[in-house]
Motif scaffolding. Structure first.
Motif, PDB file in Angstrom:
ATOM      1  N   UNK A  89       7.002  19.789 -25.871  1.00 26.92           N
ATOM      2  CA  UNK A  89       5.796  20.839 -25.831  1.00 26.92           C
ATOM      3  C   UNK A  89       5.235  20.991 -27.045  1.00 26.92           C
ATOM      4  N   UNK A  90       3.861  21.239 -27.202  1.00 28.65           N
ATOM      5  CA  UNK A  90       3.156  21.497 -28.415  1.00 28.65           C
ATOM      6  C   UNK A  90       2.290  22.568 -27.916  1.00 28.65           C
ATOM      7  N   UNK A  91       1.975  23.569 -28.911  1.00 24.90           N
ATOM      8  CA  UNK A  91       0.997  24.673 -29.015  1.00 24.90           C
ATOM      9  C   UNK A  91      -0.475  23.970 -29.375  1.00 24.90           C
ATOM     10  N   UNK A  92      -1.206  24.314 -28.648  1.00 29.28           N
ATOM     11  CA  UNK A  92      -2.703  23.680 -28.482  1.00 29.28           C
ATOM     12  C   UNK A  92      -3.443  24.864 -28.247  1.00 29.28           C
ATOM     13  N   UNK A  93      -4.790  24.417 -28.632  1.00 29.97           N
ATOM     14  CA  UNK A  93      -6.048  25.011 -28.141  1.00 29.97           C
ATOM     15  C   UNK A  93      -6.584  24.217 -27.242  1.00 29.97           C
ATOM     16  N   UNK A  94      -6.843  24.625 -25.763  1.00 31.93           N
ATOM     17  CA  UNK A  94      -7.516  23.782 -24.899  1.00 31.93           C
ATOM     18  C   UNK A  94      -8.852  24.606 -24.182  1.00 31.93           C
ATOM     19  N   UNK A  95      -9.726  23.569 -23.945  1.00 36.04           N
ATOM     20  CA  UNK A  95     -10.954  24.182 -23.184  1.00 36.04           C
ATOM     21  C   UNK A  95     -11.050  23.210 -22.116  1.00 36.04           C
ATOM     22  N   UNK A  96     -12.161  23.648 -21.332  1.00 30.50           N
ATOM     23  CA  UNK A  96     -12.616  22.715 -20.130  1.00 30.50           C
ATOM     24  C   UNK A  96     -13.901  22.387 -20.029  1.00 30.50           C
ATOM     25  N   UNK A  97     -14.292  21.077 -20.219  1.00 25.33           N
ATOM     26  CA  UNK A  97     -15.608  20.794 -20.247  1.00 25.33           C
ATOM     27  C   UNK A  97     -16.599  20.905 -18.918  1.00 25.33           C
ATOM     28  N   UNK A  98     -17.639  21.686 -19.004  1.00 27.01           N
ATOM     29  CA  UNK A  98     -18.224  22.069 -17.728  1.00 27.01           C
ATOM     30  C   UNK A  98     -19.688  21.513 -17.840  1.00 27.01           C
ATOM     31  N   UNK A  99     -20.191  20.903 -18.963  1.00 27.67           N
ATOM     32  CA  UNK A  99     -21.765  20.642 -18.867  1.00 27.67           C
ATOM     33  C   UNK A  99     -21.754  18.741 -18.982  1.00 27.67           C
ATOM     34  N   UNK A 100     -20.831  18.235 -19.443  1.00 30.60           N
ATOM     35  CA  UNK A 100     -20.879  16.736 -19.474  1.00 30.60           C
ATOM     36  C   UNK A 100     -21.098  16.188 -18.186  1.00 30.60           C
ATOM     37  N   UNK A 101     -22.022  15.142 -18.336  1.00 31.51           N
ATOM     38  CA  UNK A 101     -22.213  14.312 -16.986  1.00 31.51           C
ATOM     39  C   UNK A 101     -20.971  13.443 -16.796  1.00 31.51           C
ATOM     40  N   UNK A 102     -20.408  12.931 -17.794  1.00 28.61           N
ATOM     41  CA  UNK A 102     -19.000  11.883 -17.650  1.00 28.61           C
ATOM     42  C   UNK A 102     -17.713  12.764 -17.829  1.00 28.61           C
ATOM     43  N   UNK A 103     -17.945  13.938 -18.554  1.00 30.75           N
ATOM     44  CA  UNK A 103     -16.702  14.513 -18.812  1.00 30.75           C
ATOM     45  C   UNK A 103     -16.540  16.024 -17.991  1.00 30.75           C
ATOM     46  N   UNK A 104     -17.247  16.093 -17.057  1.00 29.72           N
ATOM     47  CA  UNK A 104     -17.139  17.376 -16.230  1.00 29.72           C
ATOM     48  C   UNK A 104     -15.584  17.428 -15.794  1.00 29.72           C
ATOM     49  N   UNK A 105     -15.014  18.572 -15.881  1.00 28.41           N
ATOM     50  CA  UNK A 105     -13.691  19.014 -15.674  1.00 28.41           C
ATOM     51  C   UNK A 105     -12.681  18.395 -16.558  1.00 28.41           C
ATOM     52  N   UNK A 106     -12.985  17.869 -17.741  1.00 30.91           N
ATOM     53  CA  UNK A 106     -11.926  17.312 -18.653  1.00 30.91           C
ATOM     54  C   UNK A 106     -11.433  18.571 -19.687  1.00 30.91           C
ATOM     55  N   UNK A 107     -10.200  18.399 -19.738  1.00 33.91           N
ATOM     56  CA  UNK A 107      -9.542  19.213 -20.812  1.00 33.91           C
ATOM     57  C   UNK A 107      -9.712  18.668 -21.985  1.00 33.91           C
ATOM     58  N   UNK A 108     -10.391  19.500 -22.975  1.00 33.98           N
ATOM     59  CA  UNK A 108     -10.364  18.938 -24.589  1.00 33.98           C
ATOM     60  C   UNK A 108      -9.257  20.073 -25.285  1.00 33.98           C
ATOM     61  N   UNK A 109      -8.784  19.130 -26.255  1.00 33.05           N
ATOM     62  CA  UNK A 109      -7.845  19.772 -27.026  1.00 33.05           C
ATOM     63  C   UNK A 109      -8.041  19.610 -28.505  1.00 33.05           C
ATOM     64  N   UNK A 110      -7.933  20.713 -29.336  1.00 40.59           N
ATOM     65  CA  UNK A 110      -8.094  20.623 -30.701  1.00 40.59           C
ATOM     66  C   UNK A 110      -6.894  19.932 -31.357  1.00 40.59           C
TER      67      UNK A 110
END
Length: 147
Positions: A89-110
């Motif tokens: 396990x790793x502590x991370x900050x995640x967001x979900x892309x909701x505007x991208x035409x190719x990345x809609x629903x993709x989780x993005x982590x810093x």
């Protein structure tokens, strides 16, 4: 997350404790056709269902993906809850892309060397594949023990 990325992002952003097991981690836990011999008896309710679903999954994986192995995504994610020590396990900050035409629903982590986003969840980054497979097989055996 593809169908409602805004809601998924709200969950990611919420102040609750979260653990995420991404598809790339669950996909590491794969089974071959020998899994069919390990299923509960087809004369139990659980076995009856699994003897229909699992062979279908093998056929579809072979037909559509040319694969002889199948991952069991949901059971693997459940093992992360039941036996978290089998995962790294790793502590991370995640967001979900909701505007991208190719990345809609993709989780993005810093994952920068110096992260700029504050941590909001624990993310499984790897797993002990053999131990998770064994735990799933044990669970299947118990699932077939109906009273």
């Amino acid at each position: 997350m593809f169908y409602d990325p805004q809601s998924a992002d709200l969950i990611f952003e919420s102040a609750t404790t979260k653990s995420l097991v991404p598809l790339d981690v669950t996909a590491k836990v794969q089974f071959g056709v020998e899994l069919l011999d390990l299923l509960p008896s087809r004369f139990t309710r659980t076995g009856s269902l699994l003897h229909k679903v699992i062979p279908f999954a093998f056929r579809m994986a072979h037909r559509h993906l040319g694969r002889e192995l199948i991952p069991l995504y949901d059971p693997t994610a459940l093992m992360a809850v039941l036996e978290p020590e089998l995962f790294q396990w790793s502590s991370m900050r995640g967001r979900v892309e909701h505007r991208g035409s190719l990345t809609r629903g993709a989780a993005v982590f810093d994952q920068r060397l110096r992260p700029e986003w504050p941590v909001n969840m624990e993310v499984a980054t790897d797993t002990d594949t053999a131990e998770v497979q064994a735990a799933i097989i044990r669970s299947l055996r118990y699932a077939g023990q109906e009273s």
